[in-house]
Scaffold this motif. Structure first.
Motif, mmCIF file in Angstrom:
data_model
loop_
_atom_site.group_PDB
_atom_site.id
_atom_site.type_symbol
_atom_site.label_atom_id
_atom_site.label_comp_id
_atom_site.label_asym_id
_atom_site.label_seq_id
_atom_site.Cartn_x
_atom_site.Cartn_y
_atom_site.Cartn_z
ATOM 1 N N GLU A 164 0.935 -0.984 -0.301
ATOM 2 C CA GLU A 164 -0.063 -0.090 0.216
ATOM 3 C C GLU A 164 0.279 0.878 0.153
ATOM 4 O O GLU A 164 0.175 2.540 -0.088
ATOM 5 N N ASP A 165 2.521 1.256 -0.079
ATOM 6 C CA ASP A 165 3.409 2.607 0.229
ATOM 7 C C ASP A 165 4.147 2.603 -0.665
ATOM 8 O O ASP A 165 4.006 1.482 -1.961
ATOM 9 N N SER A 166 5.116 3.045 -0.822
ATOM 10 C CA SER A 166 6.091 2.961 -1.352
ATOM 11 C C SER A 166 7.311 2.523 -0.855
ATOM 12 O O SER A 166 7.677 2.030 -2.146
ATOM 13 N N SER A 167 7.451 2.427 -0.434
ATOM 14 C CA SER A 167 8.783 1.414 0.154
ATOM 15 C C SER A 167 8.293 -0.334 -0.194
ATOM 16 O O SER A 167 7.134 -0.713 1.026
ATOM 17 N N PRO A 168 8.816 -1.733 -0.420
ATOM 18 C CA PRO A 168 8.208 -2.718 -0.367
ATOM 19 C C PRO A 168 8.543 -3.767 0.721
ATOM 20 O O PRO A 168 8.528 -4.736 1.248
ATOM 21 N N ILE A 169 9.390 -2.748 1.654
ATOM 22 C CA ILE A 169 10.842 -3.200 2.945
ATOM 23 C C ILE A 169 9.393 -2.854 3.914
ATOM 24 O O ILE A 169 9.158 -3.361 5.018
ATOM 25 N N HIS A 185 7.267 0.552 6.281
ATOM 26 C CA HIS A 185 6.235 1.408 6.176
ATOM 27 C C HIS A 185 5.014 1.072 4.775
ATOM 28 O O HIS A 185 4.665 1.379 3.730
ATOM 29 N N SER A 186 5.220 -0.455 4.654
ATOM 30 C CA SER A 186 4.190 -0.976 3.547
ATOM 31 C C SER A 186 3.168 -1.391 3.440
ATOM 32 O O SER A 186 2.462 -1.298 2.534
ATOM 33 N N PHE A 187 2.457 -1.410 4.760
ATOM 34 C CA PHE A 187 1.177 -2.250 4.895
ATOM 35 C C PHE A 187 0.949 -3.018 3.641
ATOM 36 O O PHE A 187 0.063 -3.063 2.606
ATOM 37 N N SER A 188 1.308 -4.287 3.568
ATOM 38 C CA SER A 188 1.001 -5.015 2.809
ATOM 39 C C SER A 188 0.086 -6.252 3.117
ATOM 40 O O SER A 188 -0.175 -7.007 4.370
ATOM 41 N N SER A 189 -0.488 -6.711 2.079
ATOM 42 C CA SER A 189 -1.447 -7.895 2.232
ATOM 43 C C SER A 189 -0.731 -9.161 1.793
ATOM 44 O O SER A 189 0.263 -8.914 0.591
ATOM 45 N N TYR A 190 -1.380 -10.589 1.949
ATOM 46 C CA TYR A 190 -0.545 -11.558 1.648
ATOM 47 C C TYR A 190 -1.601 -11.707 0.781
ATOM 48 O O TYR A 190 -2.610 -12.504 1.306
ATOM 49 N N LEU A 191 -0.925 -13.348 -0.011
ATOM 50 C CA LEU A 191 -1.655 -14.546 -0.416
ATOM 51 C C LEU A 191 -0.700 -15.632 -0.687
ATOM 52 O O LEU A 191 0.372 -15.788 -1.505
ATOM 53 N N ILE A 192 -0.969 -16.672 -0.021
ATOM 54 C CA ILE A 192 -0.404 -17.802 -0.515
ATOM 55 C C ILE A 192 -0.945 -19.334 -0.763
ATOM 56 O O ILE A 192 -2.499 -19.434 0.076
ATOM 57 N N GLY A 193 -0.854 -20.382 -1.839
ATOM 58 C CA GLY A 193 -1.035 -21.483 -2.230
ATOM 59 C C GLY A 193 -0.316 -22.447 -2.945
ATOM 60 O O GLY A 193 0.470 -22.219 -3.211
ATOM 61 N N THR A 194 -1.508 -23.309 -2.931
ATOM 62 C CA THR A 194 -0.535 -24.166 -3.854
ATOM 63 C C THR A 194 -1.794 -25.444 -4.970
ATOM 64 O O THR A 194 -2.530 -25.576 -3.839
ATOM 65 N N SER A 195 -1.478 -26.082 -5.458
ATOM 66 C CA SER A 195 -2.205 -26.431 -6.647
ATOM 67 C C SER A 195 -1.752 -27.974 -7.025
ATOM 68 O O SER A 195 0.229 -27.864 -7.044
ATOM 69 N N ALA A 196 -2.189 -29.068 -7.219
ATOM 70 C CA ALA A 196 -1.512 -30.061 -7.658
ATOM 71 C C ALA A 196 -2.408 -31.202 -8.384
ATOM 72 O O ALA A 196 -3.760 -31.069 -7.922
ATOM 73 N N TRP A 197 -2.347 -31.293 -9.176
ATOM 74 C CA TRP A 197 -3.150 -32.267 -10.479
ATOM 75 C C TRP A 197 -2.383 -33.363 -10.062
ATOM 76 O O TRP A 197 -1.468 -34.450 -10.824
ATOM 77 N N PHE A 198 -4.129 -34.436 -9.557
ATOM 78 C CA PHE A 198 -3.733 -35.848 -10.138
ATOM 79 C C PHE A 198 -4.520 -36.759 -11.267
ATOM 80 O O PHE A 198 -5.900 -36.361 -11.389
ATOM 81 N N PHE A 234 4.761 -9.439 11.141
ATOM 82 C CA PHE A 234 2.974 -9.933 11.297
ATOM 83 C C PHE A 234 2.359 -9.096 12.423
ATOM 84 O O PHE A 234 1.336 -9.183 12.945
ATOM 85 N N GLY A 235 3.373 -8.997 13.522
ATOM 86 C CA GLY A 235 2.790 -8.130 14.978
ATOM 87 C C GLY A 235 2.304 -6.775 14.806
ATOM 88 O O GLY A 235 1.560 -5.960 15.613
ATOM 89 N N THR A 236 2.773 -6.334 13.513
ATOM 90 C CA THR A 236 2.743 -4.540 13.681
ATOM 91 C C THR A 236 1.245 -4.088 12.193
ATOM 92 O O THR A 236 2.135 -4.575 11.264
ATOM 93 N N VAL A 237 0.581 -4.146 12.537
ATOM 94 C CA VAL A 237 -0.830 -3.764 11.676
ATOM 95 C C VAL A 237 -1.222 -2.791 11.216
ATOM 96 O O VAL A 237 -1.597 -1.906 12.192
ATOM 97 N N GLY A 238 -1.848 -2.367 10.274
ATOM 98 C CA GLY A 238 -2.860 -1.329 10.500
ATOM 99 C C GLY A 238 -3.843 -1.740 9.965
ATOM 100 O O GLY A 238 -3.903 -2.069 8.354
ATOM 101 N N TYR A 239 -4.846 -1.458 10.800
ATOM 102 C CA TYR A 239 -6.221 -1.716 10.338
ATOM 103 C C TYR A 239 -7.239 -1.058 9.116
ATOM 104 O O TYR A 239 -6.624 0.188 8.996
ATOM 105 N N GLY A 240 -7.843 -1.513 8.211
ATOM 106 C CA GLY A 240 -8.669 -0.607 7.826
ATOM 107 C C GLY A 240 -7.551 0.430 6.376
ATOM 108 O O GLY A 240 -8.572 1.785 5.774
ATOM 109 N N ILE A 241 -7.071 -0.580 6.112
ATOM 110 C CA ILE A 241 -6.488 0.398 4.717
ATOM 111 C C ILE A 241 -6.378 -0.439 3.508
ATOM 112 O O ILE A 241 -6.099 0.142 2.637
#
Length: 487
Positions: free
Chosen positions: A319-324, A326-339, A364-371
């Motif tokens: 959400e901000d200028s620096s990726p490291i 003061h970034s206010f970052s949200s996250y997604l992680i996943g995996t898929s497998a085909w059988f 993960f302990g320091t968050v910004g709500y409603g952003i």
């Protein structure tokens, strides 16, 4: 005024359609999980090399490689995937005019909207005509939509999915209302997905998968780029707000797909509007941005483990200028497998999303709500018609999902999705418009896609243990859709 503008746009589209003699769709639209799964199988088998995290996907990039004789040495499930994709390409790039009807109805629109989500409201009906003349492609999708939440149950003109596109050498220039899905997730995309209805826009995109020929840049491998600018013409406090977004996706190594994207809302009533504001990447306490922007980084890696195609992926929205910091970052992680099951294929996907923004990357302990999808400068936030551009559960929400999809030799598709959702947090306040107070919901959906002589019939059933406030209690929903090929 909004309705008048859309009526004029429809009249213009229909006038352009008159007399145009042939059809050839320029791309595969977001939303077909069977096609997406088949592309992943073919990628992993080395038959094609297509970027699958940036939708729509140009057909020109998909067709290359499917006529390679090596395909006939591949396992049966790979050949079946190639058969389905070739049939789709033949159908959607054939000369002539194609006419379809799409209808969808449900007593309760889906709360969680993944890549495979169908209708956008309680009821939707569109007549669809595809026409081309030379390098010009016209896709007219016109009808009516009724949404109890946003339209009070009344019907409104629906042009979702309509566009006019012109191919110029290696690019596609288009204008219309095009849906996008940018990211590797099957259940969610953080910054740009089909959760919100498409809005009037113009864009320029690669007409196929490109490659740099110079030694300095050839390491990038296959790549695609797209730039979009649009008008948010819904009921907003800041009227005439603009939206723009850019994405660049590349594959430096076989199996590794990397994407960068930036999207923002800017201008609008009461806001400064100039080119410098649009391109300025600085946003800190001393130099606050005049726009509301989001930057995204994602990667996906796919390979074969014990003869089974497997992918792992992640996406981070900043959400901000620096990726490291003061970034206010949200996250997604996943995996898929085909059988592989004979000629059939079973895909199993596990995915986790959190739109609770952390102040610094992985702190993960320091968050910004409603952003995540709300900005103090723009009260309506990064949303269109009340829905976030990305994650379907909006700001400060978490979603854990398990999904299984089986495609059989009759091209019938069966999908079961299980979700555990925590929607909003006590500190979020009004920054999540889905619910007035936090709620935890267990949610299950079963979906079936059945090819018929006239088209594809879709059936879905959903149950959930609770509802967004102020509603309460368990509830259930059914959905039926039908895409009929008329001509």
């Amino acid at each position: 005024m909004r309705s008048n503008n859309r009526v004029l746009a429809l009249a213009l589209f229909l006038s352009l359609a008159a007399g145009a003699p042939a059809f050839a769709a320029p791309w595969a639209e977001a939303g077909d999980e069977q096609l997406r799964s088949d592309l992943m199988i073919l990628n992993d088998a080395g038959v094609i090399r297509v970027l699958t995290t940036q939708w729509p996907i140009p057909w020109a990039g998909v067709a290359a490689g499917l006529d390679d004789p090596v395909l006939y040495t591949k396992p049966a499930y790979v050949r079946e995937a190639a058969r389905r994709v070739l049939a789709r390409i033949k159908r959607e790039t054939a000369e002539g005019t194609r006419v379809e009807n799409f209808s969808d109805a449900t007593n309760r629109p889906a709360l969680i909207r993944g890549f495979d989500a169908q209708g956008q409201a309680n009821a939707q009906d569109q007549e669809i005509v595809d026409i081309t003349s030379g390098g010009s492609d016209l896709h007219v999708a016109a009808g009516a939509i009724s949404d109890n939440r946003n339209n009070g149950g009344g019907a409104a003109l629906d042009l979702d999915g309509s566009y006019l596109a012109q191919r110029v050498k290696g690019v596609e220039i288009y204008a219309g209302e095009v849906g996008h899905w940018w990211g590797p997730g099957w259940i969610s995309a953080l910054s740009y997905s089909t959760n919100a209805r498409p809005f009037p826009q113009a864009g320029i995109a690669s007409a196929g998968t490109q490659r740099f020929k110079t030694p300095l840049l050839s390491w990038i491998g296959p790549w695609r780029g797209e730039f979009v600018v649009g008008l948010l013409d819904d009921r907003r406090i800041d009227k005439n707000t603009l939206f723009d977004a850019f994405r660049f996706t590349f594959m430096p190594l076989r199996g590794l797909e990397i994407g960068f994207a930036r999207s923002q809302i800017l201008c609008g009533a009461g806001h400064p509007c100039n080119a410098i504001d649009a391109i300025n990447p600085i946003n800190d306490d001393l130099h606050p941005s005049k726009t509301a922007s989001e930057a995204v980084f994602d990667f996906k890696y796919h390979s074969t483990i014990a003869a089974h195609p497997v992918e792992i992926y992640t996406q981070i929205m900043n959400e901000d200028s620096s990726p490291i910091t003061h970034s206010f970052s949200s996250y997604l992680i996943g995996t898929s497998a085909w059988f592989p099951v004979g000629k059939n294929t079973l895909r199993v996907t596990g995915e986790y999303v959190s739109s609770i923004s952390t102040l610094n990357l992985f702190s993960f302990g320091t968050v910004g709500y409603g952003i995540s999808y709300t900005d103090s400068k723009y009260p309506d936030g990064l949303r269109y018609r009340g829905r976030a551009f990305g994650f379907s559960l909006d700001s400060d929400s978490r979603l854990a999902s398990l999904q299984a999809n089986l495609t059989d030799s009759g091209d019938r598709s069966y999908t079961l999705s299980l979700h555990h959702a925590l929607v909003s947090r006590p500190a979020t306040g009004t920054a999540n418009p889905i619910t007035t107070t936090p709620v935890t919901i267990d949610y299950a959906e079963a979906r079936v896609g059945l090819p018929t002589r006239i088209g594809v019939l879709g059936l879905a059933g959903r149950v959930q243990t609770d509802q967004p406030r102020p509603s309460r209690g368990a509830t259930a929903a059914a959905e039926i859709s039908l895409r009929v090929r008329i001509r």
